[in-house]
Design a protein around this motif. Structure first.
Motif, PDB file in Angstrom:
ATOM      1  N   ALA A   1     -12.520  -5.490  -3.005  1.00 15.67           N
ATOM      2  CA  ALA A   1     -11.442  -4.573  -3.392  1.00 15.67           C
ATOM      3  C   ALA A   1     -10.317  -4.665  -2.370  1.00 15.67           C
ATOM      4  N   ILE A   2      -9.141  -4.226  -2.788  1.00 17.97           N
ATOM      5  CA  ILE A   2      -8.013  -4.077  -1.863  1.00 17.97           C
ATOM      6  C   ILE A   2      -7.998  -2.620  -1.418  1.00 17.97           C
ATOM      7  N   ALA A   3      -8.009  -2.405  -0.119  1.00 18.79           N
ATOM      8  CA  ALA A   3      -8.120  -1.042   0.409  1.00 18.79           C
ATOM      9  C   ALA A   3      -7.139  -0.844   1.558  1.00 18.79           C
ATOM     10  N   GLY A   4      -7.075   0.401   2.037  1.00 12.29           N
ATOM     11  CA  GLY A   4      -6.230   0.733   3.181  1.00 12.29           C
ATOM     12  C   GLY A   4      -6.732   1.999   3.845  1.00 12.29           C
ATOM     13  N   ARG A   5      -6.317   2.218   5.077  1.00 11.41           N
ATOM     14  CA  ARG A   5      -6.675   3.444   5.809  1.00 11.41           C
ATOM     15  C   ARG A   5      -5.681   4.536   5.456  1.00 11.41           C
ATOM     16  N   ARG A   6      -6.193   5.617   4.913  1.00 11.50           N
ATOM     17  CA  ARG A   6      -5.326   6.707   4.455  1.00 11.50           C
ATOM     18  C   ARG A   6      -4.519   7.314   5.596  1.00 11.50           C
TER      19      ARG A   6
ATOM     20  N   LYS B   1     -11.402   8.487   4.362  1.00 10.59           N
ATOM     21  CA  LYS B   1     -10.306   7.898   5.129  1.00 10.59           C
ATOM     22  C   LYS B   1      -9.891   6.531   4.595  1.00 10.59           C
ATOM     23  N   ILE B   2     -10.682   6.005   3.638  1.00 15.76           N
ATOM     24  CA  ILE B   2     -10.373   4.704   3.057  1.00 15.76           C
ATOM     25  C   ILE B   2      -9.956   4.881   1.601  1.00 15.76           C
ATOM     26  N   LYS B   3      -8.855   4.267   1.247  1.00 22.32           N
ATOM     27  CA  LYS B   3      -8.385   4.318  -0.142  1.00 22.32           C
ATOM     28  C   LYS B   3      -8.575   2.950  -0.783  1.00 22.32           C
ATOM     29  N   VAL B   4      -9.241   2.921  -1.925  1.00 23.71           N
ATOM     30  CA  VAL B   4      -9.384   1.700  -2.720  1.00 23.71           C
ATOM     31  C   VAL B   4      -8.327   1.735  -3.820  1.00 23.71           C
ATOM     32  N   PHE B   5      -7.614   0.651  -3.964  1.00 23.24           N
ATOM     33  CA  PHE B   5      -6.490   0.629  -4.900  1.00 23.24           C
ATOM     34  C   PHE B   5      -6.915   0.097  -6.268  1.00 23.24           C
ATOM     35  N   TYR B   6      -6.380   0.755  -7.305  1.00 25.69           N
ATOM     36  CA  TYR B   6      -6.678   0.403  -8.686  1.00 25.69           C
ATOM     37  C   TYR B   6      -5.382   0.117  -9.445  1.00 25.69           C
ATOM     38  N   GLY B   7      -5.496  -0.727 -10.444  1.00 23.20           N
ATOM     39  CA  GLY B   7      -4.391  -0.998 -11.347  1.00 23.20           C
ATOM     40  C   GLY B   7      -4.589  -0.245 -12.647  1.00 23.20           C
TER      41      GLY B   7
ATOM     42  N   GLY C   1       0.793  -1.228   0.000  1.00 20.24           N
ATOM     43  CA  GLY C   1       0.000   0.000   0.000  1.00 20.24           C
ATOM     44  C   GLY C   1       0.820   1.270   0.000  1.00 20.24           C
ATOM     45  N   GLY C   2       2.098   1.167   0.339  1.00 24.51           N
ATOM     46  CA  GLY C   2       2.978   2.328   0.316  1.00 24.51           C
ATOM     47  C   GLY C   2       2.711   3.330   1.421  1.00 24.51           C
ATOM     48  N   ASP C   3       3.208   4.547   1.210  1.00 23.56           N
ATOM     49  CA  ASP C   3       3.109   5.594   2.228  1.00 23.56           C
ATOM     50  C   ASP C   3       1.726   6.227   2.313  1.00 23.56           C
ATOM     51  N   GLU C   4       0.844   5.902   1.373  1.00 25.28           N
ATOM     52  CA  GLU C   4      -0.485   6.524   1.371  1.00 25.28           C
ATOM     53  C   GLU C   4      -1.365   6.025   2.508  1.00 25.28           C
ATOM     54  N   ILE C   5      -1.037   4.865   3.032  1.00 18.97           N
ATOM     55  CA  ILE C   5      -1.886   4.298   4.075  1.00 18.97           C
ATOM     56  C   ILE C   5      -1.102   4.022   5.344  1.00 18.97           C
ATOM     57  N   THR C   6      -1.831   3.886   6.438  1.00 21.74           N
ATOM     58  CA  THR C   6      -1.237   3.463   7.703  1.00 21.74           C
ATOM     59  C   THR C   6      -1.653   2.023   7.948  1.00 21.74           C
ATOM     60  N   GLY C   7      -0.753   1.241   8.490  1.00 20.36           N
ATOM     61  CA  GLY C   7      -1.064  -0.155   8.707  1.00 20.36           C
ATOM     62  C   GLY C   7      -0.995  -0.942   7.402  1.00 20.36           C
ATOM     63  N   LYS C   8      -1.563  -2.126   7.424  1.00 25.06           N
ATOM     64  CA  LYS C   8      -1.508  -3.012   6.262  1.00 25.06           C
ATOM     65  C   LYS C   8      -2.789  -2.903   5.433  1.00 25.06           C
TER      66      LYS C   8
END
Length: 205
Positions: A148-153, A162-168, A127-134
């Protein structure tokens, strides 16, 4: 020199020219529709050399607009929005459409892994630096159970999300990369088909 024209032969010539004039338009329309259909097949092959997606899914996203005599143009359209990163999951139940999830599946012990290109190995997605945690899985609302694969911003989005959904990559991006390659062979195919269609029409088909 005196030339006489047989009126009956003249009518035959006029009829042939009229048929060919209309026939040329019909041949052009048929050629365009055969070419755009063939183009979708060939484009799908080239796209799947770039990204790891199955043929049925790629085909479902490539919309054909067929030609008519009144509107002699045909095209292939692809969605410009990025595809969910979960489409590239190494877990077939996550990447495919056979399962409609009521609640998110558990995160694998080894983490979420994705594989975008057909070659090479899968990669652990952090998820990189855009999110906190896994990153985690979430069921998208109104998607018939699509995961979807998501992370907490780490920082809230432009709209406060506050939630980011990841796209390819989007299919449109990949199609843009391959259409020049496909276009060259389709130009030859189109000329060959036009000759065949003209011949067929002259034979009464």
């Amino acid at each position: 020199m005196e030339v006489q024209v047989d009126p009956s032969k003249l009518q035959e010539v006029r009829a042939l020219l009229a048929t060919f004039s209309d026939g040329a338009a019909r041949a052009h329309t048929r050629t365009l529709n055969k070419t755009v259909t063939k183009g979708r097949v060939e484009s799908s092959k080239e796209i799947r050399k770039q990204v790891r997606l199955n043929a049925a899914y790629v085909k479902s996203l490539m919309t054909i607009t067929k030609a008519s005599i009144k509107k002699p143009s045909a095209k292939i359209s692809t969605p410009s929005r990025g595809l969910l990163l979960s489409r590239y999951s190494t877990e077939s139940q996550i990447s495919g459409d056979k399962v409609g999830w009521l609640k998110p599946p558990a995160i694998p012990a080894r983490g979420i892994r994705v594989k975008i290109r057909p070659t090479g190995g899968p990669k652990l997605f952090s998820g990189g630096d855009e999110i906190t945690g896994k990153p985690f899985y979430m069921v998208l609302p109104g998607s018939s159970g699509r995961v979807a694969i998501a992370g907490r911003r780490a920082v809230a989005g432009n709209r406060g999300g506050k939630i980011k959904v990841f796209y390819g990559p989007s299919l449109s991006q990949v199609f843009t990369d391959v259409k020049e390659v496909v276009g060259e062979s389709m130009a030859v195919y189109q000329m060959q088909q036009f000759e065949k269609e003209i011949d067929a029409i002259l034979r009464g088909y």
